[in-house]
Design a protein around this motif. Sequence first.
Motif, PDB file in Angstrom:
ATOM      1  N   VAL A 106       1.785 -12.107  -3.600  1.00  0.00           N
ATOM      2  CA  VAL A 106       1.035 -11.225  -2.709  1.00  0.00           C
ATOM      3  C   VAL A 106      -0.445 -11.533  -2.857  1.00  0.00           C
ATOM      4  N   LEU A 107      -1.186 -11.303  -1.780  1.00  0.00           N
ATOM      5  CA  LEU A 107      -2.635 -11.308  -1.831  1.00  0.00           C
ATOM      6  C   LEU A 107      -3.092  -9.861  -1.860  1.00  0.00           C
ATOM      7  N   THR A 108      -4.185  -9.602  -2.567  1.00  0.00           N
ATOM      8  CA  THR A 108      -4.716  -8.246  -2.611  1.00  0.00           C
ATOM      9  C   THR A 108      -6.217  -8.283  -2.825  1.00  0.00           C
ATOM     10  N   ASP A 109      -6.898  -7.290  -2.235  1.00  0.00           N
ATOM     11  CA  ASP A 109      -8.337  -7.129  -2.465  1.00  0.00           C
ATOM     12  C   ASP A 109      -8.606  -5.943  -3.380  1.00  0.00           C
ATOM     13  N   GLY A 110      -7.544  -5.436  -4.009  1.00  0.00           N
ATOM     14  CA  GLY A 110      -7.657  -4.270  -4.874  1.00  0.00           C
ATOM     15  C   GLY A 110      -7.160  -3.007  -4.214  1.00  0.00           C
ATOM     16  N   PRO A 164     -10.273  -3.155 -10.573  1.00  0.00           N
ATOM     17  CA  PRO A 164      -9.474  -3.548  -9.412  1.00  0.00           C
ATOM     18  C   PRO A 164      -9.140  -5.034  -9.414  1.00  0.00           C
ATOM     19  N   TYR A 165      -7.960  -5.333  -8.915  1.00  0.00           N
ATOM     20  CA  TYR A 165      -7.454  -6.709  -8.910  1.00  0.00           C
ATOM     21  C   TYR A 165      -7.685  -7.313  -7.537  1.00  0.00           C
ATOM     22  N   ALA A 166      -8.379  -8.448  -7.484  1.00  0.00           N
ATOM     23  CA  ALA A 166      -8.602  -9.173  -6.232  1.00  0.00           C
ATOM     24  C   ALA A 166      -8.196 -10.629  -6.418  1.00  0.00           C
ATOM     25  N   GLY A 167      -7.292 -11.094  -5.579  1.00  0.00           N
ATOM     26  CA  GLY A 167      -6.825 -12.475  -5.664  1.00  0.00           C
ATOM     27  C   GLY A 167      -5.366 -12.554  -5.285  1.00  0.00           C
ATOM     28  N   VAL A 168      -4.677 -13.522  -5.853  1.00  0.00           N
ATOM     29  CA  VAL A 168      -3.238 -13.636  -5.652  1.00  0.00           C
ATOM     30  C   VAL A 168      -2.543 -13.088  -6.893  1.00  0.00           C
ATOM     31  N   GLY A 187     -13.066  -7.522   0.137  1.00  0.00           N
ATOM     32  CA  GLY A 187     -12.466  -6.208   0.331  1.00  0.00           C
ATOM     33  C   GLY A 187     -12.058  -5.934   1.759  1.00  0.00           C
ATOM     34  N   LYS A 188     -11.765  -6.991   2.525  1.00  0.00           N
ATOM     35  CA  LYS A 188     -11.465  -6.843   3.955  1.00  0.00           C
ATOM     36  C   LYS A 188     -10.083  -7.368   4.323  1.00  0.00           C
ATOM     37  N   LEU A 189      -9.162  -7.360   3.366  1.00  0.00           N
ATOM     38  CA  LEU A 189      -7.851  -7.925   3.618  1.00  0.00           C
ATOM     39  C   LEU A 189      -7.093  -7.152   4.708  1.00  0.00           C
ATOM     40  N   ALA A 190      -7.350  -5.853   4.813  1.00  0.00           N
ATOM     41  CA  ALA A 190      -6.666  -5.042   5.823  1.00  0.00           C
ATOM     42  C   ALA A 190      -7.005  -5.486   7.240  1.00  0.00           C
ATOM     43  N   ASP A 191      -8.127  -6.192   7.412  1.00  0.00           N
ATOM     44  CA  ASP A 191      -8.533  -6.653   8.744  1.00  0.00           C
ATOM     45  C   ASP A 191      -7.839  -7.943   9.150  1.00  0.00           C
ATOM     46  N   GLN A 192      -7.128  -8.571   8.218  1.00  0.00           N
ATOM     47  CA  GLN A 192      -6.499  -9.862   8.487  1.00  0.00           C
ATOM     48  C   GLN A 192      -5.064  -9.672   8.996  1.00  0.00           C
ATOM     49  N   PRO A 193      -4.621 -10.562   9.899  1.00  0.00           N
ATOM     50  CA  PRO A 193      -3.218 -10.490  10.346  1.00  0.00           C
ATOM     51  C   PRO A 193      -2.279 -10.910   9.228  1.00  0.00           C
ATOM     52  N   ARG A 194      -1.045 -10.445   9.313  1.00  0.00           N
ATOM     53  CA  ARG A 194      -0.037 -10.814   8.320  1.00  0.00           C
ATOM     54  C   ARG A 194       0.165 -12.329   8.344  1.00  0.00           C
TER      55      ARG A 194
END
Length: 421
Positions: free
Chosen positions: A192-196, A258-262, A309-316
């Motif tokens: 998974v990818l996550t920005d936290g 917070p965890y940001a990365g893969v 911190g903008k992962l929610a703006d990206q398409p799946r």
Amino acid sequence: MNVLLIGSGGREHALAWKLAQSPLLDTLYVAPGNPGIAALGECVDIAATDHRGIIDFCLRNSIEFVVVGPEAPLVAGLADNLRTMGVAVFGPDKAAAQLEGSKGFTKDLCSREKIPTAGYARATSLDGARAALDDFGLPVVIKNDGLAAGKGVTIAYSRDEAEAALDGLFDRSGGNVVIEEFLTGEEASLFVLTDGKTVMPFGSAQDHKRVGEGDTGPNTGGMGAYSPAPVLTAKLEQQAIDEIIRPTVEALARAGTPYAGVLYAGLMLTEAGPKLIEYNVRFGDPEAQVLMPRFEGDLLALMLACAQGKLADQPRPVFSPRTALTVVMAAKGYPGTPEKGGAISGIDKAEENGAIVFHAGTSMDGETLVASGGRVLGVTALGANVTEAKGAAYRAVDQIDFASGFCRHDIGWREVEREAG
């Protein structure tokens, strides 16, 4: 955008191959890189452990973004140091990287958050570890608490074998071990990818850790992999995200780290559902070599979104429906002392029919490509299913002349058997 990729292995070659396709990229630098990566970006002679050298290079060369490939620099705090200097990074800070840096840290987190995992005990003395064995049946799993390059795990089938493993770990590491209940089931890897905050699934894979055919012999860093892993169904994947990964990300955020990365979850698919074996804080190797050829989007854009911190703006993410399979060609002696210096040729011929050969442990001796590590090449091919991808990968392997190398010839065997009915 100028990007610096840290690392020199097959994972980094796969990441460089995908990053080089991004329209956002101006110049790709890789420290220290390898001969295969050199065709995609500019390799610079800076070790992944040289934090000061990396920071100085970023400041001198207008590096706007750093992608950290291996786990050791993350556990050592490279991402923290870069962010302090105002450089954006793909990869977690030191505190969050403990998910891989300390198995005990992760097991304790799982215990607090009621995340499904194997029963365990931590021990900091040999006597304490031997006493803790009494609480476990056989087989039992013995792990070095810290980083061990995929080789710090023993599955002991007798008390004598368990005690011998403990003796060896305390001799080498000074004494920090985790003893675990042996889980029964099939393993799969979920990324998974996550920005936290946002958690975005990024594919599955199944690798082959044992050095020998039929999953025999000692553990290695990985002798091959395929993606996707059909055994990790959509339902099981969602269950793992809901019960394992999301609670982990939320717990780290609550703790102020917070965890940001893969985030790479090694899962055991038990009769009771998915259970966490361990976390890795980077893309797997050789799993990256099967994920990247299937991923059809802009990797750099997704990595930047994680850092900002903008992962929610990206398409799946969109992945090819085809299967990718990688066969690792290793140097004789691996996972012990590998035979270095063996000449390698035929890679161009191997790639003529669509295979991709990722360099993992190679260097140049004058004009000759030679082996310089344990795992040397990752030969990757795609097909309609595992059986087809396996055939294509091994046809490419057969085109490579590497007399001092070897590989397993049964990568993907479980799924091949299932596909045969």
